[in-house]
Design a protein around this motif. Structure first.
Motif, PDB file in Angstrom:
ATOM      1  N   VAL A 273      23.780  59.627  69.629  1.00  0.00           N
ATOM      2  CA  VAL A 273      23.993  60.366  68.566  1.00  0.00           C
ATOM      3  C   VAL A 273      25.630  60.350  69.187  1.00  0.00           C
ATOM      4  O   VAL A 273      25.893  60.632  70.006  1.00  0.00           O
ATOM      5  N   SER A 274      26.535  60.853  67.753  1.00  0.00           N
ATOM      6  CA  SER A 274      27.991  61.151  68.851  1.00  0.00           C
ATOM      7  C   SER A 274      28.629  62.934  68.168  1.00  0.00           C
ATOM      8  O   SER A 274      29.653  63.177  68.676  1.00  0.00           O
ATOM      9  N   GLY A 275      27.584  63.405  67.776  1.00  0.00           N
ATOM     10  CA  GLY A 275      27.567  64.270  67.168  1.00  0.00           C
ATOM     11  C   GLY A 275      28.402  64.531  65.582  1.00  0.00           C
ATOM     12  O   GLY A 275      28.365  66.010  65.176  1.00  0.00           O
ATOM     13  N   GLY A 276      27.889  63.492  64.913  1.00  0.00           N
ATOM     14  CA  GLY A 276      28.634  63.346  63.561  1.00  0.00           C
ATOM     15  C   GLY A 276      27.331  63.793  62.834  1.00  0.00           C
ATOM     16  O   GLY A 276      26.239  64.025  63.193  1.00  0.00           O
ATOM     17  N   LYS A 277      27.879  63.490  61.493  1.00  0.00           N
ATOM     18  CA  LYS A 277      26.870  64.336  60.682  1.00  0.00           C
ATOM     19  C   LYS A 277      25.119  63.239  60.245  1.00  0.00           C
ATOM     20  O   LYS A 277      25.021  63.191  60.303  1.00  0.00           O
ATOM     21  N   ASP A 278      25.622  62.345  60.417  1.00  0.00           N
ATOM     22  CA  ASP A 278      24.925  60.907  60.206  1.00  0.00           C
ATOM     23  C   ASP A 278      23.773  60.609  61.148  1.00  0.00           C
ATOM     24  O   ASP A 278      22.586  60.811  61.140  1.00  0.00           O
TER      25      ASP A 278
ATOM     26  N   VAL B 175      29.754  69.095  72.096  1.00  0.00           N
ATOM     27  CA  VAL B 175      29.567  70.145  71.491  1.00  0.00           C
ATOM     28  C   VAL B 175      28.033  69.918  71.024  1.00  0.00           C
ATOM     29  O   VAL B 175      26.900  70.933  70.771  1.00  0.00           O
ATOM     30  N   TYR B 176      28.158  69.797  69.582  1.00  0.00           N
ATOM     31  CA  TYR B 176      27.687  69.436  68.969  1.00  0.00           C
ATOM     32  C   TYR B 176      26.506  68.866  68.686  1.00  0.00           C
ATOM     33  O   TYR B 176      25.225  69.227  68.496  1.00  0.00           O
ATOM     34  N   ALA B 177      25.540  68.081  69.528  1.00  0.00           N
ATOM     35  CA  ALA B 177      25.373  67.307  69.738  1.00  0.00           C
ATOM     36  C   ALA B 177      24.403  67.953  70.352  1.00  0.00           C
ATOM     37  O   ALA B 177      23.290  68.107  70.305  1.00  0.00           O
ATOM     38  N   GLU B 178      24.950  68.615  71.535  1.00  0.00           N
ATOM     39  CA  GLU B 178      24.296  69.416  72.593  1.00  0.00           C
ATOM     40  C   GLU B 178      23.082  70.545  71.833  1.00  0.00           C
ATOM     41  O   GLU B 178      22.285  70.674  72.204  1.00  0.00           O
ATOM     42  N   LYS B 179      24.476  71.097  70.726  1.00  0.00           N
ATOM     43  CA  LYS B 179      23.708  72.716  70.131  1.00  0.00           C
ATOM     44  C   LYS B 179      22.640  72.131  69.441  1.00  0.00           C
ATOM     45  O   LYS B 179      21.511  72.655  69.600  1.00  0.00           O
ATOM     46  N   PHE B 180      23.103  70.962  68.811  1.00  0.00           N
ATOM     47  CA  PHE B 180      21.970  70.109  68.206  1.00  0.00           C
ATOM     48  C   PHE B 180      19.955  70.071  68.827  1.00  0.00           C
ATOM     49  O   PHE B 180      18.944  70.490  68.803  1.00  0.00           O
TER      50      PHE B 180
END
Lengths: 294, 87
Positions: free
Chosen positions: A41-46, A82-87
């Motif tokens: 995961v990169s934190g991106g949508k895909d 941050v986005y990856a961790e939040k998810f």
């Protein structure tokens, strides 16, 4: 979705897309419910949409985030992490983080500046670094498969680029599952038939927050150029991208391209004395050479 | 005045032209830039004017995902979110 001749409301779209992905996983034997899947995961949508879908389908998953330390004035890597961790936190999932600066005392930007390959094309260096670290993490975790979120637009763009160059070696390695072997983890692409639009729509409708900025090094990427033409083609002929990719898979199955193994295997690989990963050179692999030359 | 369907009497979403012209013009926002367009214009046509290929942006109106089959309404603020990544 003109390419599928299908219109769906939000509720049924959120059922349809996971079912399509699962069908592809089963048809291509990517992995089973008995496997633990490591999702890059990169934190991106895909990547977040993929992780969400695999979890929803009942697969056992863990995430893997590679912190490349890219800043470029927008704290890109920190922000995307941050986005990856939040998810992961929101869904009670485990996220493994590998940090280039913590483990190797250097960011990708610094590596790029001191190498000819990196100065000419940071994306090429990034690809080599990520492949090495993905493989290392996947082998250490003893997962059943490492899943990346390469989508239909990515695959069609790569396919178009490789076809224009007639790069037969690369054309022989585009299948959605690369088998594992000594030194190589099994690598799969469950999203290979999902377009970027479909992936983004899924993430939006699921309320998934994703990293809005692109990697600052991707601004002049050839991929965007190829994707732009492919999407114009798709607008004129709905389904063109999917047909291009599906027919390529059929050609692969029919033996249209030689040497379908990882190049290191095909060339009788030796193990890197530093990290143990396969390499053709007989000495250090490209990644370990990069680290040693610091 | 909004027209109603001849068969089912439900609103069609199509407003009389004069009414449309007196309303606030719809806006399409892309990467922070705003483009003012004409109410009653099909979204597909608006995207063509703005040189946007369908399927490369999510189209969002009032927090809802819509398709390019919709028509711009007075007062609309349409957000286009890019979906194509560089790798």
């Amino acid at each position: 979705m003109r390419h599928h001749r299908l219109s769906l409301c939000a509720e049924h779209y959120l059922e349809w897309l996971p079912a399509q992905v699962n069908r592809f996983i089963e048809k291509q034997n990517l992995f089973s419910k008995n496997d633990r899947v490591l999702v890059a995961v990169s934190g991106g949508k895909d990547s977040l949409a993929l992780w969400d879908i695999l979890t929803t389908l009942g697969y056992e998953t863990e995430g893997l985030y590679i912190d490349l330390g890219i800043d470029e004035g927008i704290a890109y890597s920190s922000h995307s992490k941050v986005y990856a961790e939040k998810f992961a936190n929101q869904h009670g999932l485990k996220l493994n983080i590998v940090s280039l600066s913590s483990d190797f005392h250097e960011t990708l930007t610094e590596m790029s500046m001191r190498t000819k390959r990196g100065r000419e094309n940071p994306c090429s260096l990034c690809g080599m670094v990520k492949r090495h670290l993905f493989n290392r993490a996947a082998l250490e975790s003893a997962c059943g498969a490492l899943a990346t979120a390469h989508n239909l637009d990515d695959e069609a763009a790569i396919l178009l680029a490789n076809t224009l160059e007639w790069s037969l070696e690369r054309l022989s390695r585009g299948q959605p599952a690369l088998p594992g072997s000594a030194g190589f983890a099994r690598k799969v692409k469950p999203f290979a038939r999902v377009s970027e639009f479909e992936s983004a729509a899924y993430a939006f409708l699921r309320g998934i927050a994703w990293m809005p900025e692109e990697c600052p090094f991707s601004k002049d990427s050839k991929q965007i150029y190829f994707k732009s033409y492919l999407n114009q083609w798709e607008d004129a002929m709905p389904g063109a991208k999917l047909r291009f990719y599906n027919n390529y898979l059929k050609a692969l199955d029919q033996g249209a391209f030689p040497n379908r193994q990882e190049p290191e295997l095909a060339l009788d690989a030796k193990a890197c004395p530093a990290c143990g990963q396969p390499t053709t050179t007989g000495g250090l692999c490209a990644f370990c050479r990069l680290i040693e030359e610091k | 005045m909004e027209r109603v369907c001849f068969v089912c009497r439900h609103p069609t979403g199509i407003k009389d032209k004069i009414h449309l012209m007196t309303q606030e013009k719809p806006v399409i926002r892309i990467r922070g830039r705003e483009h003012t367009l004409r109410a009653g214009m099909p979204l597909r046509k608006a995207m063509k004017i703005l040189n946007i290929t369908p399927g490369t942006y999510l189209i969002i109106r009032a927090g809802e995902l819509i398709t390019e089959d919709e028509v711009l309404q007075p007062g609309d603020v349409i957000e286009l979110a890019p979906v194509i990544s560089g790798g």
